[in-house]
Write a protein that holds these residues in place. Structure first.
Motif, PDB file in Angstrom:
ATOM      1  N   ASN A 128       2.794   5.703  -3.104  1.00 34.59           N
ATOM      2  CA  ASN A 128       4.113   6.735  -3.599  1.00 34.59           C
ATOM      3  C   ASN A 128       4.206   6.470  -5.035  1.00 34.59           C
ATOM      4  O   ASN A 128       4.362   7.771  -5.545  1.00 34.59           O
ATOM      5  CB  ASN A 128       5.286   6.016  -2.965  1.00 34.59           C
ATOM      6  N   THR A 129       3.764   5.408  -5.698  1.00 34.35           N
ATOM      7  CA  THR A 129       3.876   5.482  -7.159  1.00 34.35           C
ATOM      8  C   THR A 129       2.586   6.075  -7.856  1.00 34.35           C
ATOM      9  O   THR A 129       2.777   6.969  -8.894  1.00 34.35           O
ATOM     10  CB  THR A 129       3.691   4.003  -7.567  1.00 34.35           C
ATOM     11  N   MET A 130       1.483   5.858  -7.247  1.00 38.85           N
ATOM     12  CA  MET A 130       0.373   6.882  -7.929  1.00 38.85           C
ATOM     13  C   MET A 130       0.470   8.440  -7.631  1.00 38.85           C
ATOM     14  O   MET A 130       0.084   9.045  -8.552  1.00 38.85           O
ATOM     15  CB  MET A 130      -1.014   6.172  -7.125  1.00 38.85           C
ATOM     16  N   LEU A 131       1.115   8.818  -6.439  1.00 35.71           N
ATOM     17  CA  LEU A 131       1.086  10.162  -6.327  1.00 35.71           C
ATOM     18  C   LEU A 131       2.381  10.805  -6.920  1.00 35.71           C
ATOM     19  O   LEU A 131       2.821  11.865  -6.510  1.00 35.71           O
ATOM     20  CB  LEU A 131       1.218  10.426  -4.656  1.00 35.71           C
ATOM     21  N   ASP A 132       3.095   9.718  -7.399  1.00 32.93           N
ATOM     22  CA  ASP A 132       4.553  10.217  -7.964  1.00 32.93           C
ATOM     23  C   ASP A 132       5.506  10.815  -7.251  1.00 32.93           C
ATOM     24  O   ASP A 132       6.256  11.903  -7.280  1.00 32.93           O
ATOM     25  CB  ASP A 132       4.249  11.317  -9.291  1.00 32.93           C
ATOM     26  N   LYS A 133       5.458  10.083  -6.145  1.00 36.61           N
ATOM     27  CA  LYS A 133       6.455  10.603  -4.811  1.00 36.61           C
ATOM     28  C   LYS A 133       7.638   9.333  -4.705  1.00 36.61           C
ATOM     29  O   LYS A 133       7.582   8.278  -5.514  1.00 36.61           O
ATOM     30  CB  LYS A 133       5.747  10.524  -3.556  1.00 36.61           C
ATOM     31  N   SER A 134       8.808   9.562  -4.437  1.00 32.90           N
ATOM     32  CA  SER A 134       9.726   8.657  -4.015  1.00 32.90           C
ATOM     33  C   SER A 134      10.334   8.935  -2.675  1.00 32.90           C
ATOM     34  O   SER A 134      10.223   9.809  -2.013  1.00 32.90           O
ATOM     35  CB  SER A 134      10.692   8.475  -5.084  1.00 32.90           C
ATOM     36  N   LEU A 135      11.212   8.092  -2.310  1.00 33.64           N
ATOM     37  CA  LEU A 135      11.812   8.263  -1.166  1.00 33.64           C
ATOM     38  C   LEU A 135      13.207   9.034  -1.173  1.00 33.64           C
ATOM     39  O   LEU A 135      13.510   9.514  -0.099  1.00 33.64           O
ATOM     40  CB  LEU A 135      12.297   6.891  -0.530  1.00 33.64           C
ATOM     41  N   PHE A 136      13.134   9.533  -2.327  1.00 34.50           N
ATOM     42  CA  PHE A 136      14.203  10.658  -2.721  1.00 34.50           C
ATOM     43  C   PHE A 136      13.690  11.763  -2.956  1.00 34.50           C
ATOM     44  O   PHE A 136      14.195  12.692  -3.574  1.00 34.50           O
ATOM     45  CB  PHE A 136      14.993  10.180  -3.900  1.00 34.50           C
ATOM     46  N   ALA A 137      12.524  11.961  -2.529  1.00 33.85           N
ATOM     47  CA  ALA A 137      11.672  13.279  -2.696  1.00 33.85           C
ATOM     48  C   ALA A 137      12.441  14.484  -2.965  1.00 33.85           C
ATOM     49  O   ALA A 137      12.527  15.306  -3.918  1.00 33.85           O
ATOM     50  CB  ALA A 137      10.443  13.273  -1.945  1.00 33.85           C
ATOM     51  N   SER A 138      12.863  15.076  -1.832  1.00 34.46           N
ATOM     52  CA  SER A 138      13.542  16.450  -1.821  1.00 34.46           C
ATOM     53  C   SER A 138      14.456  16.206  -0.592  1.00 34.46           C
ATOM     54  O   SER A 138      14.500  15.259  -0.049  1.00 34.46           O
ATOM     55  CB  SER A 138      12.716  17.356  -1.686  1.00 34.46           C
ATOM     56  N   GLY A 139      15.293  17.402  -0.550  1.00 39.50           N
ATOM     57  CA  GLY A 139      15.951  17.652   0.616  1.00 39.50           C
ATOM     58  C   GLY A 139      17.166  16.623   0.751  1.00 39.50           C
ATOM     59  O   GLY A 139      17.942  16.043  -0.176  1.00 39.50           O
ATOM     60  N   LEU A 153       0.888  -1.327   0.014  1.00 35.17           N
ATOM     61  CA  LEU A 153       0.017  -0.088   0.050  1.00 35.17           C
ATOM     62  C   LEU A 153       1.005   1.318   0.040  1.00 35.17           C
ATOM     63  O   LEU A 153       0.639   2.351  -0.613  1.00 35.17           O
ATOM     64  CB  LEU A 153      -0.951  -0.061   1.301  1.00 35.17           C
ATOM     65  N   ILE A 154       1.855   1.377   0.714  1.00 34.93           N
ATOM     66  CA  ILE A 154       2.867   2.328   0.928  1.00 34.93           C
ATOM     67  C   ILE A 154       3.245   2.486  -0.535  1.00 34.93           C
ATOM     68  O   ILE A 154       3.659   3.633  -1.059  1.00 34.93           O
ATOM     69  CB  ILE A 154       3.927   2.280   1.979  1.00 34.93           C
ATOM     70  N   TYR A 155       3.860   1.322  -1.171  1.00 39.51           N
ATOM     71  CA  TYR A 155       4.653   1.608  -2.478  1.00 39.51           C
ATOM     72  C   TYR A 155       3.743   2.057  -3.375  1.00 39.51           C
ATOM     73  O   TYR A 155       4.158   2.826  -4.272  1.00 39.51           O
ATOM     74  CB  TYR A 155       5.167   0.464  -2.974  1.00 39.51           C
ATOM     75  N   ALA A 156       2.501   1.627  -3.550  1.00 37.24           N
ATOM     76  CA  ALA A 156       1.373   1.804  -4.541  1.00 37.24           C
ATOM     77  C   ALA A 156       0.993   3.425  -4.496  1.00 37.24           C
ATOM     78  O   ALA A 156       0.918   4.081  -5.306  1.00 37.24           O
ATOM     79  CB  ALA A 156       0.174   0.871  -4.175  1.00 37.24           C
TER      80      ALA A 156
END
Length: 133
Positions: A31-42, A26-29
């Motif tokens: 992140n994928t649907m919202l076009d986010k990643s664990l490398f998002a920013s900062g 669910l967390i991965y899905a």
């Protein structure tokens, strides 16, 4: 005769794994649907991603017989071992980055992080099972 608690003990693993996998999926899905990643920013992008790419290059060179010494692109001219110690140089999962193409590192890093979460839950479960009764 086994008590009720002893009968239920093996069930924690059969209960934990599907629930944990469902939660991590669910967390991965999301992140994928919202076009986010664990490398998002900062720090995720500026430090973790850079060190992940560097770890891939370091392990690739090391496996080809080249031992990197001083490198001025990592830290302040530290040798790679000192510069990457904080980012998990000795983590055996980082060796998988060698076989992954650089354009897939973000996805593999996300999956690896979720996999490490699953393993940490399993490790705690086994610890609790043996030490907490």
């Amino acid at each position: 005769m086994p008590t009720t608690l002893q009968k239920r003990r093996p069930m924690w693993l059969a209960t934990f794994i599907p629930i944990a996998l469902l939660g991590l999926l669910l967390i991965y899905a999301l992140n994928t649907m919202l076009d986010k990643s664990l490398f998002a920013s900062g720090d995720g992008y500026l430090m973790q991603y850079t060190q992940t790419v560097y770890a891939k290059q370091f392990w690739t060179e090391l496996l080809h017989g080249n031992i990197p010494m001083i490198d001025f692109t990592n830290g302040e001219g530290l040798d790679p071992i000192m510069g990457m110690t904080y980012y998990g140089l000795a983590d055996p999962f980082n060796l998988l980055y060698v076989i992954v193409p650089e354009d897939a590192l973000v996805s593999v890093y996300a999956l690896m992080t979720l996999f490490k979460m699953l393993l940490s839950g399993l490790a705690f479960g086994f610890y609790a099972k043996t030490h907490i009764t």
